[in-house]
Structures are given as C-alpha cells and as structure tokens.
Design an enzyme around this catalytic site. Structure first.
Site, PDB file in Angstrom:
ATOM      1  N   LYS A  12       0.852  -1.180   0.000  1.00 62.20           N
ATOM      2  CA  LYS A  12       0.000   0.000   0.000  1.00 62.20           C
ATOM      3  C   LYS A  12       0.889   1.232   0.000  1.00 62.20           C
ATOM      4  O   LYS A  12       1.688   1.427   0.920  1.00 62.20           O
ATOM      5  CB  LYS A  12      -0.902   0.013   1.234  1.00 62.20           C
ATOM      6  CG  LYS A  12      -2.113   0.924   1.098  1.00 62.20           C
ATOM      7  CD  LYS A  12      -3.082   0.374   0.064  1.00 62.20           C
ATOM      8  CE  LYS A  12      -4.473   0.971   0.200  1.00 62.20           C
ATOM      9  NZ  LYS A  12      -5.402   0.390  -0.809  1.00 62.20           N
ATOM     10  N   THR A  57      -4.059  -5.056   0.551  1.00 62.38           N
ATOM     11  CA  THR A  57      -3.385  -3.774   0.811  1.00 62.38           C
ATOM     12  C   THR A  57      -4.256  -2.870   1.666  1.00 62.38           C
ATOM     13  O   THR A  57      -3.745  -2.011   2.390  1.00 62.38           O
ATOM     14  CB  THR A  57      -2.992  -3.078  -0.493  1.00 62.38           C
ATOM     15  OG1 THR A  57      -4.173  -2.708  -1.221  1.00 62.38           O
ATOM     16  CG2 THR A  57      -2.110  -3.969  -1.349  1.00 62.38           C
ATOM     17  N   ARG A 169      31.331  32.391  -7.690  1.00 60.07           N
ATOM     18  CA  ARG A 169      29.992  32.107  -8.178  1.00 60.07           C
ATOM     19  C   ARG A 169      29.065  31.795  -7.016  1.00 60.07           C
ATOM     20  O   ARG A 169      29.504  31.479  -5.901  1.00 60.07           O
ATOM     21  CB  ARG A 169      30.004  30.930  -9.148  1.00 60.07           C
ATOM     22  CG  ARG A 169      30.369  29.602  -8.495  1.00 60.07           C
ATOM     23  CD  ARG A 169      30.164  28.415  -9.422  1.00 60.07           C
ATOM     24  NE  ARG A 169      30.496  27.150  -8.766  1.00 60.07           N
ATOM     25  CZ  ARG A 169      30.239  25.953  -9.266  1.00 60.07           C
ATOM     26  NH1 ARG A 169      29.657  25.841 -10.453  1.00 60.07           N
ATOM     27  NH2 ARG A 169      30.567  24.847  -8.609  1.00 60.07           N
ATOM     28  N   GLN A 212      31.128  18.456  -6.466  1.00 63.73           N
ATOM     29  CA  GLN A 212      31.598  17.138  -6.031  1.00 63.73           C
ATOM     30  C   GLN A 212      32.402  17.251  -4.735  1.00 63.73           C
ATOM     31  O   GLN A 212      32.245  16.429  -3.818  1.00 63.73           O
ATOM     32  CB  GLN A 212      32.452  16.497  -7.129  1.00 63.73           C
ATOM     33  CG  GLN A 212      31.664  16.010  -8.331  1.00 63.73           C
ATOM     34  CD  GLN A 212      31.489  17.069  -9.400  1.00 63.73           C
ATOM     35  OE1 GLN A 212      31.571  18.274  -9.136  1.00 63.73           O
ATOM     36  NE2 GLN A 212      31.242  16.625 -10.633  1.00 63.73           N
ATOM     37  N   HIS A 240      21.663  26.341 -10.818  1.00 59.72           N
ATOM     38  CA  HIS A 240      22.493  27.335 -11.487  1.00 59.72           C
ATOM     39  C   HIS A 240      21.940  28.748 -11.324  1.00 59.72           C
ATOM     40  O   HIS A 240      20.727  28.972 -11.387  1.00 59.72           O
ATOM     41  CB  HIS A 240      22.602  27.016 -12.975  1.00 59.72           C
ATOM     42  CG  HIS A 240      23.207  25.676 -13.263  1.00 59.72           C
ATOM     43  ND1 HIS A 240      24.500  25.359 -12.914  1.00 59.72           N
ATOM     44  CD2 HIS A 240      22.691  24.569 -13.857  1.00 59.72           C
ATOM     45  CE1 HIS A 240      24.760  24.107 -13.291  1.00 59.72           C
ATOM     46  NE2 HIS A 240      23.674  23.608 -13.856  1.00 59.72           N
TER      47      HIS A 240
END
Length: 286
Positions: A12, A57, A169, A212, A240
């Site tokens: 379910k 379910t 940035r 990363q 971005h």
C-alpha cells in the site's frame, strides 16, 4: 526458452496519516506519508491467481491507522520498524517488509496551533526480514545557497564548451540525502537533528572548487560527527545562477544580479562510507 517470475513485491503506497497527541491543552502534531512493500512467497497469485497468501493492501492501510492509535506514532523510524516487524512476524508467507515514510514538519504557534514547515521533508526507510533489520534516514528538498566561496575552473574543454571559468559564483543546491544507521535502535530524533546540522554546517563552511568536493565534505563531516551512521548517500542538483548581462544598459554586474535557472541542471551524486562499517544487509537506494 523458459519464462519465469522474477523479483516482485506489493503493498500500500502513500497512506496519509495525521496524528494528534493530546497532552492536556498542549497537542503534538505528526504528519506522515507511509508506504508499505511486502515480498516473499507470492508466486501463486502471479501464476494462478491464488490469493491465499495475499494480505489485502487495504489491511495494510488499516494497520497504519490502528498502530497510530494503539501504540502511538513517535519517531518515523520507530513507527516504520513496528509496522515492518508486524508484517514479517504475522504473515508466514512474507519474508521481507520495506516501509518508507515521509514526515512533514509543522512549527508550533501555540498549544494547539501549527504552521506547516516547507524547508525540507524528513525521510525514513526500514527493511525487516527474519534475520536482520536495516534503518535508513534522510532528508529531501533541503535548499542551501552560498553567495560566494565557490569556484569552477580547470575543467576539460572541447569544441562544444561555452561555459566560462569562474573564480566566484553562487553555489546552490536542493539536498536529497540518505544515511544508513549501524543498528536498528537509537535516538532517532537526536540522530536526525545532528545529521541535518552536520550537513548544513559542512555546506556553509566548505570553500568549494566543485559541487563534487562539497558533496564529499558534507558526507565525511556528517560521518565524523555521527558515530551511529555507516554511510551517507547524496544527490545534489546544481541550482544554477547566471549573471545577467547589464551592459546594454551601461551597467556593470559585479556578481550582484543573477537569473535563477530552472532546467537543465547538473546533478552530482555520490556515497561517503565509513570504512570500518559492516556492509548494508539489503540493497537500498537514494
């Protein structure tokens, strides 16, 4: 050529549960989305339509609500463990129960008044078999931004590369993270709060040369601060932000005015593991 039944499960999905614990005039609100998946000796229903081993379910949904009344809800990890243990122990044909819970946060405004918190969603995923129990906690939709202290340069370029290198940035992401616990018991609330604090602290304090690098810093710092965790899996979309060209208006743009991009976006994924931790008992996914 033989055709056989492969791995399967059923359950379910997305049972919505809102529970109000009434302690005098002060109430506690719990808001969950509970999904149940069971697997085991279920070949007969697939191959012949024999439903003698198929717990409805609808019964699973009812169990969620009954457990909330009879046992209380508490932390999502503990509630998921109770449900999973119940299905494995009471249904002889079931050898694995997997419970996932989304927990939606509410901020208290008064003894019985609340405001929905929309900054992130808490997650819990529990897998129980007769031999083992595995608990994974996590968070999704945790949006973080550093307005500086991020660079991106030194990458390979080919004829299709147009992205300019940058020494300053905006770095923004919407964190989707899961972390696996070493045991199936613990201070679930404290562990979640501590892991969340570690993730955000590492993001804020890392001077980033790549998303990363930030991912690894977030995972490794979390493991260093939370000894109850075995590994952290992260998916970090790069939200971005593009500099607006203000030159047509005779204006400069010194990293002050940006367009917030929607899509496409970079997606950075990775796992950080405690090298002395036992491997996961069952496979799990982000």
């Amino acid at each position: 050529m033989a055709i056989v039944l492969g791995p399967n499960r059923y359950g379910k999905a997305e049972t919505r549960l809102v529970s109000v614990a009434r302690d005098g005039e002060t109430h506690t609100l719990t808001d969950l989305n509970v999904s149940i998946a069971l697997s085991g000796d279920l070949a007969a229903t697939h191959l012949t339509g024999d439903n003698s081993g198929v717990l409805p379910t609808d019964t699973m949904k009812n169990t969620v609500y009954a457990f909330a009344k009879e046992r209380g809800v508490g932390e999502p990890e503990q509630f998921a463990l109770q449900l999973a243990r119940h299905f494995v122990s009471t249904q002889s044909q079931i050898d694995k129960a997997h419970i996932t819970i989304e927990a939606y946060g509410w901020e208290r405004l008064g003894p019985h008044s609340f405001q929905r918190r929309g900054d992130h969603t808490r997650l819990a995923a529990v897998t129980v078999t007769a031999e083992q129990e595995q608990v994974v906690s996590g968070v999704t939709g945790l949006t973080l931004l550093n307005s500086t202290a991020s660079e991106f340069h030194g990458y390979p370029k080919d004829r299709y590369t147009t992205l300019p290198e940058t020494r300053d940035r905006i770095l923004a992401t919407a964190v989707d993270a899961r972390w696996r616990h070493l045991t199936a018991d613990g201070d679930w609330a404290g562990s979640f709060a501590g892991a969340l604090e570690a993730l955000t602290t590492a993001f804020a304090n890392t001077y980033s040369h790549s998303l990363q690098q930030t991912l690894y810093a977030m995972g490794s710092y979390t493991l260093s601060q939370r000894p109850e965790l075995a590994e952290v899996r992260l998916a970090l979309p790069n939200k971005h932000h593009y500099l607006v060209d203000l030159s047509p208006f005779g204006l400069t743009n010194d990293n002050e005015v940006f367009i917030a991009g929607d899509r496409p976006y970079g997606l950075i994924e990775g796992t950080v593991i405690r090298d002395d931790a036992p491997p996961a008992g069952v496979e799990w996914y982000l």
